[in-house]
Motif scaffolding. Structure first.
Motif, PDB file in Angstrom:
ATOM      1  N   CYS A 124     -15.990  -3.226  -2.661  1.00 34.29           N
ATOM      2  CA  CYS A 124     -14.833  -2.885  -3.496  1.00 34.29           C
ATOM      3  C   CYS A 124     -13.532  -3.285  -2.802  1.00 34.29           C
ATOM      4  N   GLY A 125     -12.655  -3.977  -3.536  1.00 36.35           N
ATOM      5  CA  GLY A 125     -11.357  -4.430  -2.998  1.00 36.35           C
ATOM      6  C   GLY A 125     -10.269  -3.380  -3.112  1.00 36.35           C
ATOM      7  N   GLY A 126     -10.615  -2.167  -3.556  1.00 39.42           N
ATOM      8  CA  GLY A 126      -9.604  -1.098  -3.591  1.00 39.42           C
ATOM      9  C   GLY A 126      -9.067  -0.854  -4.980  1.00 39.42           C
ATOM     10  N   ALA A 127      -7.984  -0.105  -5.030  1.00 46.21           N
ATOM     11  CA  ALA A 127      -7.345   0.171  -6.322  1.00 46.21           C
ATOM     12  C   ALA A 127      -6.985  -1.156  -6.973  1.00 46.21           C
ATOM     13  N   ASP A 128      -6.939  -1.167  -8.299  1.00 47.33           N
ATOM     14  CA  ASP A 128      -6.588  -2.402  -9.006  1.00 47.33           C
ATOM     15  C   ASP A 128      -5.074  -2.586  -8.946  1.00 47.33           C
ATOM     16  N   GLY A 135      -8.969  -0.679   1.261  1.00 47.19           N
ATOM     17  CA  GLY A 135      -8.094   0.270   0.585  1.00 47.19           C
ATOM     18  C   GLY A 135      -8.898   1.354  -0.097  1.00 47.19           C
ATOM     19  N   GLY A 136      -8.642   1.531  -1.409  1.00 44.06           N
ATOM     20  CA  GLY A 136      -9.367   2.538  -2.178  1.00 44.06           C
ATOM     21  C   GLY A 136     -10.871   2.354  -2.089  1.00 44.06           C
ATOM     22  N   GLY A 137     -11.323   1.140  -1.836  1.00 43.96           N
ATOM     23  CA  GLY A 137     -12.763   0.877  -1.687  1.00 43.96           C
ATOM     24  C   GLY A 137     -13.311   1.571  -0.452  1.00 43.96           C
ATOM     25  N   LEU A 138     -12.561   1.505   0.649  1.00 42.92           N
ATOM     26  CA  LEU A 138     -13.002   2.195   1.864  1.00 42.92           C
ATOM     27  C   LEU A 138     -12.823   3.705   1.694  1.00 42.92           C
ATOM     28  N   GLU A 139     -11.770   4.092   0.967  1.00 39.89           N
ATOM     29  CA  GLU A 139     -11.564   5.533   0.738  1.00 39.89           C
ATOM     30  C   GLU A 139     -12.719   6.113  -0.079  1.00 39.89           C
ATOM     31  N   LEU A 140     -13.235   5.301  -1.009  1.00 38.74           N
ATOM     32  CA  LEU A 140     -14.423   5.714  -1.766  1.00 38.74           C
ATOM     33  C   LEU A 140     -15.592   5.923  -0.794  1.00 38.74           C
ATOM     34  N   PRO A 148      -5.711  -1.889   4.021  1.00 37.68           N
ATOM     35  CA  PRO A 148      -4.572  -2.802   4.071  1.00 37.68           C
ATOM     36  C   PRO A 148      -3.383  -2.374   3.203  1.00 37.68           C
ATOM     37  N   GLU A 149      -3.367  -1.126   2.737  1.00 38.74           N
ATOM     38  CA  GLU A 149      -2.295  -0.693   1.832  1.00 38.74           C
ATOM     39  C   GLU A 149      -0.901  -0.989   2.386  1.00 38.74           C
ATOM     40  N   VAL A 150      -0.761  -0.843   3.714  1.00 40.76           N
ATOM     41  CA  VAL A 150       0.566  -1.050   4.315  1.00 40.76           C
ATOM     42  C   VAL A 150       1.100  -2.447   3.993  1.00 40.76           C
ATOM     43  N   GLN A 172       0.863 -15.638  -3.078  1.00 45.12           N
ATOM     44  CA  GLN A 172       0.049 -16.411  -2.134  1.00 45.12           C
ATOM     45  C   GLN A 172      -1.158 -17.019  -2.845  1.00 45.12           C
ATOM     46  N   ARG A 173      -1.697 -16.306  -3.808  1.00 41.00           N
ATOM     47  CA  ARG A 173      -2.848 -16.820  -4.556  1.00 41.00           C
ATOM     48  C   ARG A 173      -2.401 -17.817  -5.626  1.00 41.00           C
ATOM     49  N   VAL A 174      -1.205 -17.595  -6.199  1.00 43.34           N
ATOM     50  CA  VAL A 174      -0.684 -18.522  -7.217  1.00 43.34           C
ATOM     51  C   VAL A 174      -0.473 -19.914  -6.618  1.00 43.34           C
TER      52      VAL A 174
HETATM   53  C1  LIG Z   1     -10.712  -8.386  -1.225  1.00 37.12           C
HETATM   54  C2  LIG Z   1     -10.187  -9.642  -0.587  1.00 37.12           C
HETATM   55  C3  LIG Z   1     -10.336  -9.581   0.922  1.00 37.12           C
HETATM   56  C4  LIG Z   1     -11.012 -10.837  -1.117  1.00 37.12           C
HETATM   57  O1  LIG Z   1     -10.502 -12.042  -0.606  1.00 37.12           O
HETATM   58  P1  LIG Z   1     -10.925 -13.457  -1.240  1.00 37.12           P
HETATM   59  O2  LIG Z   1     -10.248 -14.487  -0.426  1.00 37.12           O
HETATM   60  O3  LIG Z   1     -12.383 -13.491  -1.371  1.00 37.12           O
HETATM   61  O4  LIG Z   1     -10.372 -13.475  -2.721  1.00 37.12           O
HETATM   62  P2  LIG Z   1      -8.881 -13.464  -3.234  1.00 37.12           P
HETATM   63  O5  LIG Z   1      -8.000 -12.754  -2.288  1.00 37.12           O
HETATM   64  O6  LIG Z   1      -8.487 -14.823  -3.637  1.00 37.12           O
HETATM   65  O7  LIG Z   1      -8.988 -12.528  -4.505  1.00 37.12           O
HETATM   66  C5  LIG Z   1      -9.740 -12.940  -5.636  1.00 37.12           C
HETATM   67  C6  LIG Z   1      -9.039 -12.424  -6.855  1.00 37.12           C
HETATM   68  O8  LIG Z   1      -9.093 -11.004  -6.863  1.00 37.12           O
HETATM   69  C7  LIG Z   1      -7.807 -10.471  -7.020  1.00 37.12           C
HETATM   70  N1  LIG Z   1      -7.753  -9.190  -6.283  1.00 37.12           N
HETATM   71  C8  LIG Z   1      -8.115  -8.979  -5.032  1.00 37.12           C
HETATM   72  N2  LIG Z   1      -7.983  -7.693  -4.706  1.00 37.12           N
HETATM   73  C9  LIG Z   1      -7.503  -7.078  -5.800  1.00 37.12           C
HETATM   74  C10 LIG Z   1      -7.159  -5.733  -6.104  1.00 37.12           C
HETATM   75  N3  LIG Z   1      -7.282  -4.753  -5.189  1.00 37.12           N
HETATM   76  N4  LIG Z   1      -6.696  -5.476  -7.318  1.00 37.12           N
HETATM   77  C11 LIG Z   1      -6.582  -6.431  -8.250  1.00 37.12           C
HETATM   78  N5  LIG Z   1      -6.897  -7.730  -8.035  1.00 37.12           N
HETATM   79  C12 LIG Z   1      -7.356  -8.031  -6.834  1.00 37.12           C
HETATM   80  C13 LIG Z   1      -6.885 -11.512  -6.413  1.00 37.12           C
HETATM   81  O9  LIG Z   1      -5.599 -11.361  -6.906  1.00 37.12           O
HETATM   82  C14 LIG Z   1      -7.579 -12.792  -6.890  1.00 37.12           C
HETATM   83  O10 LIG Z   1      -7.249 -13.008  -8.227  1.00 37.12           O
HETATM   84  P3  LIG Z   1      -6.143 -14.083  -8.619  1.00 37.12           P
HETATM   85  O11 LIG Z   1      -6.242 -14.163 -10.095  1.00 37.12           O
HETATM   86  O12 LIG Z   1      -4.843 -13.515  -8.152  1.00 37.12           O
HETATM   87  O13 LIG Z   1      -6.491 -15.315  -7.864  1.00 37.12           O
HETATM   88  C15 LIG Z   1      -8.723  -9.885  -0.937  1.00 37.12           C
HETATM   89  O14 LIG Z   1      -8.619 -10.167  -2.298  1.00 37.12           O
HETATM   90  C16 LIG Z   1      -7.841  -8.731  -0.630  1.00 37.12           C
HETATM   91  O15 LIG Z   1      -7.413  -8.589   0.479  1.00 37.12           O
HETATM   92  N6  LIG Z   1      -7.545  -7.919  -1.643  1.00 37.12           N
HETATM   93  C17 LIG Z   1      -6.616  -6.808  -1.536  1.00 37.12           C
HETATM   94  C18 LIG Z   1      -7.264  -5.640  -0.832  1.00 37.12           C
HETATM   95  C19 LIG Z   1      -6.284  -4.504  -0.787  1.00 37.12           C
HETATM   96  O16 LIG Z   1      -5.180  -4.647  -0.333  1.00 37.12           O
HETATM   97  N7  LIG Z   1      -6.710  -3.352  -1.256  1.00 37.12           N
HETATM   98  C20 LIG Z   1      -5.884  -2.167  -1.322  1.00 37.12           C
HETATM   99  C21 LIG Z   1      -5.368  -1.989  -2.703  1.00 37.12           C
HETATM  100  S1  LIG Z   1      -4.199  -0.656  -2.838  1.00 37.12           S
HETATM  101  C22 LIG Z   1      -5.177   0.719  -2.796  1.00 37.12           C
HETATM  102  O17 LIG Z   1      -6.354   0.623  -2.747  1.00 37.12           O
HETATM  103  C23 LIG Z   1      -4.438   2.022  -2.892  1.00 37.12           C
HETATM  104  C24 LIG Z   1      -5.278   3.237  -2.605  1.00 37.12           C
HETATM  105  O18 LIG Z   1      -5.253   3.574  -1.262  1.00 37.12           O
HETATM  106  C25 LIG Z   1      -4.733   4.480  -3.247  1.00 37.12           C
HETATM  107  C26 LIG Z   1      -4.503   4.344  -4.657  1.00 37.12           C
HETATM  108  C27 LIG Z   1      -3.998   5.626  -5.176  1.00 37.12           C
HETATM  109  C28 LIG Z   1      -3.192   5.335  -6.354  1.00 37.12           C
HETATM  110  C29 LIG Z   1      -2.416   6.511  -6.675  1.00 37.12           C
HETATM  111  C30 LIG Z   1      -1.222   6.134  -7.413  1.00 37.12           C
HETATM  112  C31 LIG Z   1      -0.344   7.310  -7.457  1.00 37.12           C
HETATM  113  C32 LIG Z   1       1.039   6.938  -7.314  1.00 37.12           C
HETATM  114  C33 LIG Z   1       1.887   8.117  -7.137  1.00 37.12           C
HETATM  115  C34 LIG Z   1       3.228   7.756  -7.558  1.00 37.12           C
HETATM  116  C35 LIG Z   1       3.829   8.854  -8.268  1.00 37.12           C
HETATM  117  C36 LIG Z   1       5.089   8.399  -8.785  1.00 37.12           C
HETATM  118  C37 LIG Z   1       5.569   9.485  -9.650  1.00 37.12           C
HETATM  119  O19 LIG Z   1       5.714  10.594  -9.152  1.00 37.12           O
HETATM  120  O20 LIG Z   1       5.784   9.202 -10.830  1.00 37.12           O
END
Ligand SMILES: CC(C)(COP(=O)(O)OP(=O)(O)OC[C@H]1O[C@@H](n2cnc3c(N)ncnc32)[C@H](O)[C@@H]1OP(=O)(O)O)[C@@H](O)C(=O)NCCC(=O)NCCSC(=O)C[C@@H](O)CCCCCCCCCCCCC(=O)O
Length: 719
Positions: free
Chosen positions: A58-62, A99-104, A122-124, A274-276
Motif C-alpha cells: 500500500c502506497g498510503g493515503a490517496d 505512509g498510511g500503508g505502513l500505519e495500517l 514519507p509524509e514529511v 515529478q511524475r508529469v
Molecule cells: C509508492 C511509490 C514508492 C511507488 O513508486 P513507483 O516509482 O513504482 O511509482 P510512481 O511513483 O510513478 O507512482 C505510480 C502512480 O501512482 C501514483 N501514486 C503513488 N502514490 C500515491 C498515493 N499515495 N496516492 C495517490 N496516488 C499515488 C503516482 O502519482 C503515479 O501516478 P501518476 O498518474 O501520477 O503517474 C511512490 O509512488 C511513492 O512514493 N508514493 C507516495 C508514498 C507516500 O508518500 N505515501 C504517503 C501518503 S500521505 C499519507 O499516507 C497520510 C497518512 O499518514 C495519514 C492520512 C490521514 C489523513 C487524515 C486527514 C485529516 C486531515 C485533518 C485536517 C483537518 C482540517 C480541518 O480541521 O478541517
C-alpha cells in the motif's frame, strides 16, 4: 476496493485493490471496514492476513483525495478496530508499505515483509506527518531515536533494516502472502495483548529533553523554513512523553495545521509534477508514449574536466561501460586519479564494489568508434564544440547518439557539424554530475524523438530526474537565472549589500543566496562568457554607457570584482571573505561594502533602504516572468517542467513548489501588477516587462496552475 476471501479453511484474506499502488482511497477504506467485519464475525476465521494486489502492499493515503471533501471511513478508528481484534491480524508486505500503508501495518498484530520490500513514513516529504497514529505507534515499537529519524527524513528503508529495527517480525524470500497465511495460522490462540502497539510504553530515552532539543535545532538549521519536519518532531515528542490518547490528540492538532498549509500543497504539487515531467512531449507532437529509444550498452565521455569526470562516474556507477577521453596530458592524469577517488568514495557510501573496471581511459578519440552514445563535456566554447562534433561524426559508427553537456550553447549549431543531426541532443548535467539529481535533456529543431527518448531513458537509469526542454540560450534553468541575477546586481547598485540579498533569499528557503552561489561557482566563469559576448569594458566603462550595454541596463559590478582578482571561494575573496582560498565559511567583507560605496559615488547613485520584500519580488518575479516567456516560446511543455528543474537543479525550496507554482500561490494578478510597477521604474530592463502569456492568463481569470497547459493552448493560438 478490498477483496475478501477465506483461505486455508481458517484465514480471512483481505486484498487491497486500487492500482497502481493500492492507495487508501474511500472505496478501499470501505472495503477494509467491510472485510474486517466479515472476518471477525465468521467463526470459521481464526486469523486474518492483509495484503495488496500486484506485489504492492500500500502506497498510503490517496494523495489525490486531499483537498477534496474526503468522504468514507477515517483511518484511525479503522486501525484501532484491527488492533483491538481478538483474532491475530498479519500484514503481508510486498513491494512497499508507505505512509498510511505502513500505519495500517502498524495497526496489525504482526508484520511480515518480502526481502525486496521497502517501508517508510514519507509524509514529511508531502508537508504532512504520519497522522493515522503512525507518529504515536512507530516510536512505541522501535524507540524514539529510530522513529525520529524515519519520520523526519521520510526515508524508505529495506526489509532487512526494518527487521533489524524490530519494525517487521519476519522477512520472506518467496511468497509473502503464503508465508503470512502460515504464520497467521501458527499464532492462533496466542495472547494479543503484547502485540497491540498502542498499549506499549515508549522505550525510555536518557536525557529526552536534550535529545529533542538537539534534533529540533538540527532540523531548524536544515529545514530552511519547512514546517512539517518540526511538526514531526513535536508529534514524536508527544509519543515519548504523553499517554497514547493524548499523543494522538497532539498528532491530530499538528496535522490540522499542516494539512491545509501552502507548504503541503506545494510539496504535493512537486510529487505529482515529478511524475508529469517524465511524460515528456515535443512541440511537433512526439512524446514519451509514441517514441521508442534504443538500448545503450557502451558510452563515451569526451573531456575530463569537472563535469566530464562526474558524468563518467555516474555512468560507470549505473553499470555502463564507459570510454573516458581526454586529450590533454596533465588533465588526463589528474582526471584518472580524481575519478578513481570518486568511485572509491561512492562505493564506500553505497556498500557496492567500486566500478573501476567499467571505465577505459584514452587520449585518443579513435577509442570511441564502437560506442552507442557519446556525451561531450569539453569547455563552453562553440568553436571547440563544433570541432569536436565534426570529429565525433567522423569517428563514431553510424547511429551513435551524440550528446552535449553544454549549459547554454546552441545545440543546433553543433548538430549542423554532424552527418546525422537527428541524433544530437543536449544532456545538461549539473555539478557535481554524479550527485545532482537534475538532467535537462535539450532537443534542437532537428533532434529526433528517438534521440530524446534515449537521453530521457538514460537519465532515468542513472537515477536522474530528467526534463525534456527546447533549445534556446541557457535552456530553461540558466535562461531564468539571468534576470534573477541581474536584479541581484541592480539591487547592489541601489543600496543593498550581498548579505542583505542573500539573507532574504535564504529566509525564503534557498540553500544559498545569489552571491554565495557566485562565490561558490567562481565569478570568473560568468566574466569569461560576458567577455565573449562583448559586454565587458575595462574598468567597467565610463560615462553614460557604463551601466548600459547593447541598449539595456547592465551592471559591471561582477566584472570589476574580477578585475580585482576576487573570483570567490577559490581565491578566498569574492562577495564575501574566506579564511583561505577554498574555504567555504563566508564572512561579510568591509572591503566589498567600501567597493560598493565607491562605485555608487562614481556613478552618482544614492543608496536607499531595500527591504527583503523588494529583494524577493524583484529577483523572483523577474525569474518567473522569464518562466512565462519560456512557456510562451514552447521551450518547456508546462509549468511543472520549469518547477522541477528549479527544485532539483537550482536549490529552489521544494516546500514552495517551484517558481511557477509560487506565482500561482501568490496570485498571477499580484505578480503582474508588481512587474508592471518595476518595469515602469526600470524602462531599460526588458526582462521586467510582463510577458504576453502572463497578461493573457490574468485576463482569462488567472486559472489555477493545473489548468495552465489548457489555457496555454488557447493563449498560443491567440498570440
Ligand atoms: C509508492 C511509490 C514508492 C511507488 O513508486 P513507483 O516509482 O513504482 O511509482 P510512481 O511513483 O510513478 O507512482 C505510480 C502512480 O501512482 C501514483 N501514486 C503513488 N502514490 C500515491 C498515493 N499515495 N496516492 C495517490 N496516488 C499515488 C503516482 O502519482 C503515479 O501516478 P501518476 O498518474 O501520477 O503517474 C511512490 O509512488 C511513492 O512514493 N508514493 C507516495 C508514498 C507516500 O508518500 N505515501 C504517503 C501518503 S500521505 C499519507 O499516507 C497520510 C497518512 O499518514 C495519514 C492520512 C490521514 C489523513 C487524515 C486527514 C485529516 C486531515 C485533518 C485536517 C483537518 C482540517 C480541518 O480541521 O478541517
Amino acid at each position: 476496493m478490498a477483496q475478501y476471501s477465506l483461505v486455508s479453511g481458517s484465514v480471512g484474506l483481505i486484498t487491497l485493490k486500487n492500482p497502481p499502488v493500492n492507495a487508501l482511497g474511500a472505496v478501499v477504506r470501505h472495503g477494509i471496514v467491510d472485510s474486517v467485519e466479515k472476518a471477525l464475525s465468521d467463526p470459521k476465521v481464526k486469523s486474518v492476513v492483509i495484503c495488496g494486489q500486484n506485489g504492492m502492499f500500500c502506497g498510503g493515503a490517496d494523495i489525490k483525495e486531499f483537498g477534496t471533501d474526503m468522504k468514507g471511513p477515517p483511518l484511525i478508528p479503522m486501525f484501532h478496530s484491527l488492533e483491538a481484534a481478538n483474532k491475530p491480524v498479519v500484514a503481508a508486505i510486498e513491494g512497499g508499505a508507505f505512509g498510511g500503508g505502513l500505519e495500517l501495518a502498524l495497526g496489525c498484530h504482526y508484520r511480515i515483509a518480502h526481502s525486496k520490500a521497502k517501508v517508510g513514513l514519507p509524509e514529511v516529504t508531502l508537508g504532512l506527518l504520519p497522522a493515522a497514529a503512525g507518529s504515536q505507534r512507530l516510536p512505541r515499537l522501535i524507540g524514539v531515536p529510530a522513529a525520529l529519524n524515519l519520520i523526519t527524513t521520510g526515508r524508505h528503508i529495506t526489509a532487512a533494516e526494518a527487521l533489524q529495527l524490530g519494525l517487521v517480525d519476519q522477512v520472506a524470500d518467496h511468497n509473502t502472502v503464503d508465508t503470512a497465511v502460515k504464520f497467521a495460522q501458527s499464532v492462533v490462540g496466542k495472547s494479543l495483548d503484547s502485540r497491540r502497539i498502542s498499549n506499549f510504553q515508549c522505550p525510555p530515552v536518557p536525557n529526552v529533553d536534550v535529545l529533542f532539543e538537539e534534533v529540533m535545532q538540527k532540523i531548524r538549521q536544515t529545514s530552511r523554513g519547512a514546517i512539517a519536519p518540526i511538526a514531526c518532531v513535536q508529534a514524536v515528542r508527544a509519543a515519548a512523553t504523553l499517554p497514547y490518547k493524548d499523543g494522538l490528540q497532539k498528532e491530530k492538532e499538528l496535522m490540522a495545521t499542516l494539512f491545509t498549509s501552502g507548504q503541503a500543497r506545494s510539496l504535493q504539487y512537486c510529487f505529482f509534477a515529478q511524475r508529469v515531467v517524465s511524460r515528456w512531449s515535443m512541440p511537433n507532437g512526439a512524446s514519451w508514449d509514441t517514441s521508442k529509444g534504443r538500448p545503450i550498452h557502451k558510452a563515451a565521455v569526451i573531456g575530463l574536466g569537472t563535469m566530464g569526470r562526474g558524468i563518467a562516474v555516474a555512468l560507470a556507477q549505473t553499470g555502463f561501460s564507459v570510454v573516458a577521453v581526454e586529450t590533454q596530458e596533465k588533465q588526463f592524469m589528474d582526471a584518472k586519479k580524481a575519478v578513481a577517488g570518486m568511485l572509491e568514495r561512492g562505493a564506500k557510501r553505497s556498500g557496492k564494489v567500486a566500478a573501476h573496471d567499467k571505465i577505459i581511459y584514452s587520449q585518443n578519440l579513435q577509442a570511441i568508434a564502437d560506442v552507442d552514445l557519446v556525451i561531450e563535456a569539453v569547455f563552453e566554447d562553440m568553436a571547440l564544440k563544433k570541432r569536436v562534433f565534426r570529429q565525433l561524426s567522423d569517428v563514431c559508427k553510424p547511429g551513435t547518439f551524440l550528446c552535449t553537456n553544454t549549459s547554454t550553447l546552441d545545440i543546433d549549431q553543433m548538430a549542423a557539424e554532424t552527418r546525422q543531426p537527428e541524433l544530437v541532443v543536449g544532456m545538461h548535467f549539473f555539478a557535481p554530475a554524479h550527485v545532482m539529481k537534475l538532467l535537462e535533456v535539450v532537443y534542437g529543431p532537428r533532434s529526433s524523438p528517438e534521440a530524446v527518448a534515449v537521453a530521457m531513458q538514460l537519465g532515468k537509469k542513472m537515477g536522474k530526474v530528467s526534463v525534456a526542454v527546447g533549445n534556446c540560450r541557457g535552456f530553461v534553468g540558466n535562461r531564468m537565472l539571468k534576470p534573477y541575477r541581474d536584479q541581484a546586481y541592480f539591487l547592489l547598485e541601489e543600496g543593498a549589500t550581498p548579505e542583505l540579498i542573500d539573507q532574504a533569499l535564504e529566509e525564503f528557503g534557498f540553500a544559498m543566496g545569489a552571491f554565495k552561489v557566485y562565490d561558490l561557482s567562481g565569478l570568473d566563469v560568468g566574466w569569461k562568457v560576458r567577455k565573449e559576448e562583448g559586454l565587458v569594458l575595462p574598468g567597467g566603462g565610463s560615462g553614460k554607457s557604463a551601466r548600459i550595454r547593447q541598449g539595456v541596463r547592465y551592471s559591471p559590478l561582477g566584472d570589476l570584482m574580477c578585475e580585482e582578482g576576487r573570483f570567490g571561494q577559490k581565491t578566498g575573496r569574492g562577495w564575501y571573505q574566506y579564511d583561505k582560498p577554498g574555504s567555504r565559511d563566508a564572512k561579510p567583507d568591509p572591503w566589498v561594502h567600501r567597493f560598493l560605496e565607491d562605485y555608487r559615488a562614481r556613478h552618482g547613485l544614492v543608496a536607499r533602504r531595500i527591504s527583503n520584500q523588494e529583494v524577493l519580488e524583484r529577483c523572483l518575479y523577474a525569474m518567473i516572468n522569464e518562466g512565462f516567456r519560456i512557456l510562451e516560446d514552447g521551450i518547456a511543455a508546462g509549468p511543472e517542467d520549469i518547477d522541477i528543474i528549479y527544485v532539483f537543479g537550482y536549490g529552489w525550496p521544494r516546500h514552495r513548489g517551484g517558481p511557477m507554482f509560487y506565482a500561482n500561490m501568490v496570485g498571477l494578478p499580484i505578480v503582474l501588477e508588481r512587474l508592471e510597477h518595476f518595469a515602469q521604474a526600470n524602462p531599460d530592463v526588458p526582462t521586467l516587462q510582463p510577458c504576453n502569456l502572463l497578461r493573457k492568463l490574468v485576463a482569462s481569470g488567472s486559472p489555477p496552475i493545473s489548468k495552465w497547459r489548457e489555457a496555454m493552448k488557447n493563449v498560443h493560438s491567440q498570440l
